[in-house]
Motif scaffolding. Structure first.
Motif, PDB file in Angstrom:
ATOM      1  N   SER A 194       4.947   7.640  -3.077  1.00 44.29           N
ATOM      2  CA  SER A 194       4.279   6.341  -2.946  1.00 44.29           C
ATOM      3  C   SER A 194       2.895   6.358  -3.582  1.00 44.29           C
ATOM      4  O   SER A 194       2.529   5.434  -4.310  1.00 44.29           O
ATOM      5  CB  SER A 194       4.167   5.949  -1.465  1.00 44.29           C
ATOM      6  OG  SER A 194       5.442   5.815  -0.890  1.00 44.29           O
ATOM      7  N   VAL A 195       2.129   7.411  -3.311  1.00 43.14           N
ATOM      8  CA  VAL A 195       0.785   7.517  -3.893  1.00 43.14           C
ATOM      9  C   VAL A 195       0.886   7.660  -5.407  1.00 43.14           C
ATOM     10  O   VAL A 195       0.142   7.023  -6.155  1.00 43.14           O
ATOM     11  CB  VAL A 195      -0.001   8.694  -3.270  1.00 43.14           C
ATOM     12  CG1 VAL A 195      -1.325   8.904  -3.995  1.00 43.14           C
ATOM     13  CG2 VAL A 195      -0.246   8.450  -1.783  1.00 43.14           C
ATOM     14  N   THR A 203       0.843  -1.198   0.000  1.00 44.51           N
ATOM     15  CA  THR A 203       0.000   0.000   0.000  1.00 44.51           C
ATOM     16  C   THR A 203       0.878   1.247   0.000  1.00 44.51           C
ATOM     17  O   THR A 203       2.062   1.177   0.354  1.00 44.51           O
ATOM     18  CB  THR A 203      -0.901   0.029   1.244  1.00 44.51           C
ATOM     19  OG1 THR A 203      -0.058   0.156   2.406  1.00 44.51           O
ATOM     20  CG2 THR A 203      -1.767  -1.223   1.340  1.00 44.51           C
ATOM     21  N   PRO A 204       0.311   2.402  -0.363  1.00 43.74           N
ATOM     22  CA  PRO A 204       1.095   3.637  -0.283  1.00 43.74           C
ATOM     23  C   PRO A 204       1.623   3.905   1.128  1.00 43.74           C
ATOM     24  O   PRO A 204       2.753   4.362   1.285  1.00 43.74           O
ATOM     25  CB  PRO A 204       0.104   4.712  -0.726  1.00 43.74           C
ATOM     26  CG  PRO A 204      -0.828   4.004  -1.652  1.00 43.74           C
ATOM     27  CD  PRO A 204      -0.984   2.631  -1.040  1.00 43.74           C
ATOM     28  N   LEU A 217       1.980   4.139  -6.860  1.00 48.60           N
ATOM     29  CA  LEU A 217       1.031   3.030  -6.727  1.00 48.60           C
ATOM     30  C   LEU A 217      -0.387   3.364  -7.190  1.00 48.60           C
ATOM     31  O   LEU A 217      -1.159   2.460  -7.503  1.00 48.60           O
ATOM     32  CB  LEU A 217       0.992   2.551  -5.270  1.00 48.60           C
ATOM     33  CG  LEU A 217       2.321   1.994  -4.748  1.00 48.60           C
ATOM     34  CD1 LEU A 217       2.224   1.703  -3.270  1.00 48.60           C
ATOM     35  CD2 LEU A 217       2.728   0.748  -5.528  1.00 48.60           C
ATOM     36  N   ALA A 268      -1.942  11.628  -5.979  1.00 50.35           N
ATOM     37  CA  ALA A 268      -0.854  12.206  -5.173  1.00 50.35           C
ATOM     38  C   ALA A 268      -1.121  13.683  -4.911  1.00 50.35           C
ATOM     39  O   ALA A 268      -0.899  14.172  -3.797  1.00 50.35           O
ATOM     40  CB  ALA A 268       0.487  12.009  -5.872  1.00 50.35           C
ATOM     41  N   ARG A 324       5.547   4.114   1.979  1.00 50.35           N
ATOM     42  CA  ARG A 324       6.068   5.316   2.636  1.00 50.35           C
ATOM     43  C   ARG A 324       6.899   4.939   3.854  1.00 50.35           C
ATOM     44  O   ARG A 324       8.016   5.430   4.035  1.00 50.35           O
ATOM     45  CB  ARG A 324       4.911   6.224   3.055  1.00 50.35           C
ATOM     46  CG  ARG A 324       5.353   7.458   3.802  1.00 50.35           C
ATOM     47  CD  ARG A 324       4.124   8.275   4.252  1.00 50.35           C
ATOM     48  NE  ARG A 324       4.357   8.830   5.549  1.00 50.35           N
ATOM     49  CZ  ARG A 324       3.968   8.306   6.711  1.00 50.35           C
ATOM     50  NH1 ARG A 324       3.292   7.196   6.745  1.00 50.35           N
ATOM     51  NH2 ARG A 324       4.247   8.892   7.842  1.00 50.35           N
ATOM     52  N   GLU A 330       5.526  10.019   0.967  1.00 54.47           N
ATOM     53  CA  GLU A 330       4.089   9.783   0.805  1.00 54.47           C
ATOM     54  C   GLU A 330       3.623  10.178  -0.592  1.00 54.47           C
ATOM     55  O   GLU A 330       2.905   9.415  -1.256  1.00 54.47           O
ATOM     56  CB  GLU A 330       3.321  10.579   1.862  1.00 54.47           C
ATOM     57  CG  GLU A 330       1.833  10.358   1.852  1.00 54.47           C
ATOM     58  CD  GLU A 330       1.134  11.096   2.978  1.00 54.47           C
ATOM     59  OE1 GLU A 330       0.011  11.562   2.747  1.00 54.47           O
ATOM     60  OE2 GLU A 330       1.700  11.222   4.086  1.00 54.47           O
TER      61      GLU A 330
END
Length: 142
Positions: free
Chosen positions: A79-80, A40-41, A83, A89, A45, A76
């Motif tokens: 990552s968003v 997961t994000p 993914l 994001a 992270r 963060e």
């Protein structure tokens, strides 16, 4: 090292590879995630923070906590973006900024609408100072 087995990178048993410097910015790293990964994000992270964050001890740099917050925000966002999508994001970064910098200014009971049109910000539904004072002390109302 004659008995070491060669590793076929195309068949590596992992969902995530981070290539780059030992420590640094998440933006400066090559982060590869497989399509079938279930990370997961939030988990990515945390992994990036654990793997890459190293605060600067330079006296001119921000405090440890501030450096960690900046790094965490960058990890963060990355990552968003990686993914989910760049749009997700951006939305996540806006929500984070509003939660951190704006939400505490809104009365606990009630709601406001923040609207941004062509980079012009407007706020609707925020009670005026006189309205708030009148609600808390009925003798002040005219």
């Amino acid at each position: 090292m004659g008995d070491a087995k060669a590793v076929d990178i195309r068949h590596l048993e992992t969902d995530l590879i981070v290539v780059g410097d030992e420590y640094g910015s998440p933006q400066g790293e090559d982060i590869l995630v497989t399509r079938q990964s279930t990370i997961t994000p939030v988990a990515l992270r945390m992994f990036l923070i654990d793997a890459l964050f190293c605060p600067s001890s330079d006296a001119d740099d921000a405090s440890y906590d501030q450096q960690l917050e900046w790094f965490s925000d960058e990890a963060e966002d990355l990552s968003v973006n990686l993914l989910l999508s760049a749009a997700e994001a951006d939305i996540n970064a806006i929500i984070r900024a509003v939660e951190r910098e704006v939400a505490w200014r809104v009365p606990q009971k009630g709601s406001i609408v923040i609207r941004i049109d062509d980079r012009k910000v407007s706020v609707e539904g925020m009670p005026c100072a006189e309205d708030s004072a009148a609600e808390s002390d009925p003798d002040l109302a005219g």
